[in-house]
Enzyme design. Structure first.
Site, mmCIF file in Angstrom:
data_model
loop_
_atom_site.group_PDB
_atom_site.id
_atom_site.type_symbol
_atom_site.label_atom_id
_atom_site.label_comp_id
_atom_site.label_asym_id
_atom_site.label_seq_id
_atom_site.Cartn_x
_atom_site.Cartn_y
_atom_site.Cartn_z
ATOM 1 N N VAL A 37 0.818 -1.363 -0.113
ATOM 2 C CA VAL A 37 0.097 0.244 0.129
ATOM 3 C C VAL A 37 0.469 1.374 -0.273
ATOM 4 O O VAL A 37 0.417 2.230 -0.631
ATOM 5 C CB VAL A 37 -0.690 -0.017 0.965
ATOM 6 N N ASN A 58 -8.566 -1.854 4.921
ATOM 7 C CA ASN A 58 -8.098 -2.862 5.582
ATOM 8 C C ASN A 58 -6.308 -2.368 6.371
ATOM 9 O O ASN A 58 -5.579 -2.653 7.725
ATOM 10 C CB ASN A 58 -8.548 -3.719 6.004
ATOM 11 N N SER A 62 -9.234 3.532 14.073
ATOM 12 C CA SER A 62 -8.935 2.389 15.467
ATOM 13 C C SER A 62 -9.897 2.683 16.424
ATOM 14 O O SER A 62 -9.389 4.257 16.568
ATOM 15 C CB SER A 62 -7.671 1.853 15.984
ATOM 16 N N TYR A 76 0.673 4.955 16.478
ATOM 17 C CA TYR A 76 -0.465 4.408 16.319
ATOM 18 C C TYR A 76 -1.272 5.097 16.237
ATOM 19 O O TYR A 76 -2.489 4.944 15.403
ATOM 20 C CB TYR A 76 -0.303 2.682 16.292
ATOM 21 N N ALA A 111 -1.315 8.701 16.084
ATOM 22 C CA ALA A 111 -1.493 9.301 15.172
ATOM 23 C C ALA A 111 -2.242 8.975 13.867
ATOM 24 O O ALA A 111 -2.534 9.650 13.111
ATOM 25 C CB ALA A 111 0.210 10.261 15.364
ATOM 26 N N SER A 112 -1.265 8.078 13.475
ATOM 27 C CA SER A 112 -1.555 7.457 11.957
ATOM 28 C C SER A 112 -3.186 7.487 12.355
ATOM 29 O O SER A 112 -3.521 7.494 10.846
ATOM 30 C CB SER A 112 -0.798 6.175 11.529
ATOM 31 N N LYS A 113 -4.232 6.351 13.107
ATOM 32 C CA LYS A 113 -5.658 6.053 12.493
ATOM 33 C C LYS A 113 -6.103 7.747 12.843
ATOM 34 O O LYS A 113 -7.578 7.644 12.469
ATOM 35 C CB LYS A 113 -5.449 5.201 13.735
#
Length: 252
Positions: free
Chosen positions: A66, A92, A146, A159, A161-163
């Site tokens: 991705v 996903n 999340s 994690y 922050a990315s979500k």
């Protein structure tokens, strides 16, 4: 097939990160509704497709990175070759289990970049490759974030922050794609028992259960109903929204 009457029979669905866990459960659930599924992951999802086909469903697979635009375009071409058009995209794929948890002052910079590249940039890369296959007939894009975005999860800022960014970019996508009858929504799962979580969290089955209204952690299949709903005609006037599926941890 299609026993719930959601209108997904014959629809073409792409699920990224489908080799295991929630992604595999998504692929199985859509196929059970009569949809045709393309299961994509960093390596081909032959095991996922075998399970789908053993249950009487239709599945093809392709490898997908991705973070690489050319790989995303090749995956979209594979979907076009197999189905002609795409009705549903489930973004996903994520970088999770290999992330090292630490106080934010001590986070590894490479881990930060990997989380952002896979979890956030990956949603953008895949979506822009697939959207041309959805424009003619419209469709539904479901991005997986999340529940940690809302609760905060110490020592996991990269994690979270990315979500959080997945939710933000989904709102932009919803506004930009709405005129073409494409809906963009988000599912934010709480802690879910998958191969990745068992490998990442000690005593995963009991992790955080004390804050769960239903007194258990989710199985991957507990998340799939939300995706079927967001892909179906039942949510036809819903876009730019985030569906939190976390057994009540947000209010306890």
């Amino acid at each position: 097939m299609g026993v719930t009457g959601l209108g997904l029979e014959g629809k073409a669905v792409i699920v990224t990160g489908a080799a295991q866990g929630i992604g595999r459960a998504f692929a199985m659930a859509f196929a059970a509704e009569g949809a045709r599924v393309l299961a994509a992951d960093i390596a081909c999802c032959k095991d996922t497709c075998a399970l789908v086909e053993a249950a009487g469903g239709t599945c093809v697979t392709t490898a997908l990175d991705v973070t690489d635009a050319a790989s995303c375009r090749a995956m979209a071409q594979a979907a076009q070759d197999a189905f002609g058009a795409v009705d549903v995209l489930v973004n996903n794929a994520a970088f999770f289990a290999a992330l090292k948890r630490a106080p934010f002052m001590e986070l590894d910079e490479d881990d930060w970049d990997k989380a952002m590249n896979v979890n956030t940039k990956g949603v953008w890369q895949v979506s822009r490759a697939v959207v041309p296959l959805m424009k003619a007939q419209g469709g539904s894009i479901i991005n997986i974030a999340s529940a940690t975005v809302f609760s905060g999860s110490p020592h996991w800022m990269h994690y979270v922050a990315s979500k959080g960014a997945v939710i933000a970019i989904s709102r932009v996508m919803a506004k930009e794609l709405g005129p073409d009858n494409m809906r963009v929504n988000v599912i934010a799962p709480g802690f879910t028992l998958t191969e990745a979580s068992f490998g990442h969290i000690e005593d995963a089955r009991n992790y955080g259960v004390g804050r769960a209204a239903l007194c258990r952690n989710a199985e991957a299949e507990d998340i799939t109903g939300g995706a079927l709903y967001l892909a179906s005609k039942l949510s036809g006037f819903m876009t730019g929204q985030t569906l939190v599926i976390d057994d009540g941890k947000q209010f306890i």
